[in-house]
Design a protein around this motif. Structure first.
Motif, PDB file in Angstrom:
ATOM      1  N   CYS A  75      38.621  43.302  30.837  1.00  0.00           N
ATOM      2  CA  CYS A  75      37.156  43.240  30.852  1.00  0.00           C
ATOM      3  C   CYS A  75      36.899  44.641  30.098  1.00  0.00           C
ATOM      4  O   CYS A  75      37.192  45.645  30.857  1.00  0.00           O
ATOM      5  N   ALA A 123      33.195  44.942  29.397  1.00  0.00           N
ATOM      6  CA  ALA A 123      31.933  44.718  29.521  1.00  0.00           C
ATOM      7  C   ALA A 123      31.437  45.920  30.209  1.00  0.00           C
ATOM      8  O   ALA A 123      32.101  46.215  31.413  1.00  0.00           O
ATOM      9  N   HIS A 178      29.654  46.927  33.924  1.00  0.00           N
ATOM     10  CA  HIS A 178      29.729  46.375  35.171  1.00  0.00           C
ATOM     11  C   HIS A 178      28.424  46.935  35.915  1.00  0.00           C
ATOM     12  O   HIS A 178      28.019  48.043  35.537  1.00  0.00           O
ATOM     13  N   CYS A 218      36.583  38.727  35.431  1.00  0.00           N
ATOM     14  CA  CYS A 218      36.596  40.133  35.802  1.00  0.00           C
ATOM     15  C   CYS A 218      35.842  40.138  37.194  1.00  0.00           C
ATOM     16  O   CYS A 218      34.542  39.673  37.098  1.00  0.00           O
ATOM     17  N   HIS A 252      28.411  41.668  36.416  1.00  0.00           N
ATOM     18  CA  HIS A 252      27.837  42.060  34.977  1.00  0.00           C
ATOM     19  C   HIS A 252      26.530  41.406  34.746  1.00  0.00           C
ATOM     20  O   HIS A 252      26.298  40.153  34.937  1.00  0.00           O
ATOM     21  N   ASN A 297      32.643  38.428  34.776  1.00  0.00           N
ATOM     22  CA  ASN A 297      32.774  38.170  33.317  1.00  0.00           C
ATOM     23  C   ASN A 297      33.767  37.388  33.000  1.00  0.00           C
ATOM     24  O   ASN A 297      34.917  37.660  33.533  1.00  0.00           O
TER      25      ASN A 297
HETATM   26 ZN   LIG Z   1      34.115  43.596  34.081  1.00  0.00          ZN
END
Ligand SMILES: [Zn+2]
Ligand SMILES: [Zn+2]
Length: 327
Positions: A62, A64, A66, A170, A174, A187
């Protein structure tokens, strides 16, 4: 059936097999997955088990942002002011004084200023907690959540040549990760593959940080095929009466025969928290429920407020990005 089995079975919905012709067009096949704690192997369908993942294929990570709680210490002056207003409020409560609204407006104003847009104040450490999204310093390895072999879930939508669906996530919060508007939670990544193509199984890395509520306990599945029906809101108005009459004849409310609860592949989503939210693919197609992951039970996950995480896929093309929704 042992007493424990009987208790567990009573938590599961009763499948129906006599859907009247008028409703038949809305009946969708579904598989209730019924996870129970166990020790699944990579060649089993499982929740939180080892995935049948090739050792030579990169493990998903991941990248992305957090959701993290940033802490800032209050100044001594602000802390003392907060404590002073607390004392005054307690005194008013004790005295049950009336007419202190002028005071309260002043307090409200001060508290709003001290909060400064933060989501909470920690009254033990006297820190503001501000919720922000931050990129992890290094990519976070995802964890196995669900593995479904086509043999256990007949009719599972899979691309040509694949007979295995794998869902990883994950295990952290998120806020609207890429491609997921109005979504807050882990995620998610979904992969497909041919089980026979995997020879050596990967020994996956583990994330350093995770939220306990997103770590599933390993479970084996006991899939059962059922017929699922839509929520009343998704039926055409002229069929609602038919649906209720049919359910009444079985001495049960229609809502208990529709949107069957629990871990599920296929079927219909319930809309018990929000009104019906149509989820459309970028190609214009109305997306269909692919998977439902439920809170509680043996995997001991908590999604949303003890709700369900649902994965929707495009009925026109499985390669179109999936969409997530929590209820
Ligand atoms: Zn993540
Ligand atoms: Zn599409």
């Amino acid at each position: 059936m042992t007493e424990e089995d009987a208790g567990r079975a009573s938590m599961w919905p009763t499948p129906v097999d006599d859907v009247p012709d008028l409703l038949a067009a809305y009946a969708r096949p579904a598989t209730l997955l019924r996870p129970t704690a166990g020790d699944p192997g990579p060649r089993d369908s499982s929740v939180g088990g080892t995935l049948l993942w090739p050792a030579d294929e990169p493990w998903p990570v991941c990248r992305a942002p957090h959701v993290v709680g940033k802490r800032e210490r209050l100044s001594d002056g602000d802390r003392e002011l907060w404590q002073e207003y607390d004392r005054r409020m307690k005194a008013r409560r004790r005295a049950r004084t009336r007419g202190s609204s002028v005071m309260r407006a002043e307090e409200d104003e001060a508290r709003t200023r001290i909060m400064d847009g933060a989501s909470a104040i920690d009254l033990k450490t006297w820190e503001r907690i501000r919720t922000v999204s931050e990129h992890p310093a290094t990519p976070v390895p995802m964890i196995p959540v669900l593995q479904l072999h086509a043999r256990d879930v007949p009719g599972l939508p899979l691309p040509e040549g694949a007979d295995l669906l794998q869902l990883l996530w994950c295990p952290d919060d998120h806020a609207e990760p890429p491609g997921q508007p109005h979504y807050w939670g882990p995620n998610v990544e979904v992969r497909h593959r041919a089980a026979a193509s995997v020879r050596t199984v990967a020994d996956p890395p583990r994330p350093e940080h995770s939220k306990g509520v997103y770590l599933p306990r390993p479970c084996v599945l006991d899939p059962v095929r059922v017929v699922d029906l839509p929520a009343e809101d998704e039926l055409p108005a002229e069929l609602v009466g038919t649906a209720h009459a049919w359910a009444d004849a079985r001495a049960v409310a229609y809502r208990h025969l529709a949107c069957l609860r629990g871990w599920k592949a296929g079927g219909w989503p319930s809309w018990h928290l929000t009104d019906l939210v149509p989820i459309d693919c970028a190609c214009g197609a109305r997306m269909r429920l692919l998977l439902t992951l439920d809170s509680g039970g043996d995997p001991k996950l908590t999604m949303g407020r003890s709700g369900e995480l649902r994965v929707f896929s495009c009925p026109e093309d499985l390669t179109h990005p999936f969409r997530l929704n929590v209820q």
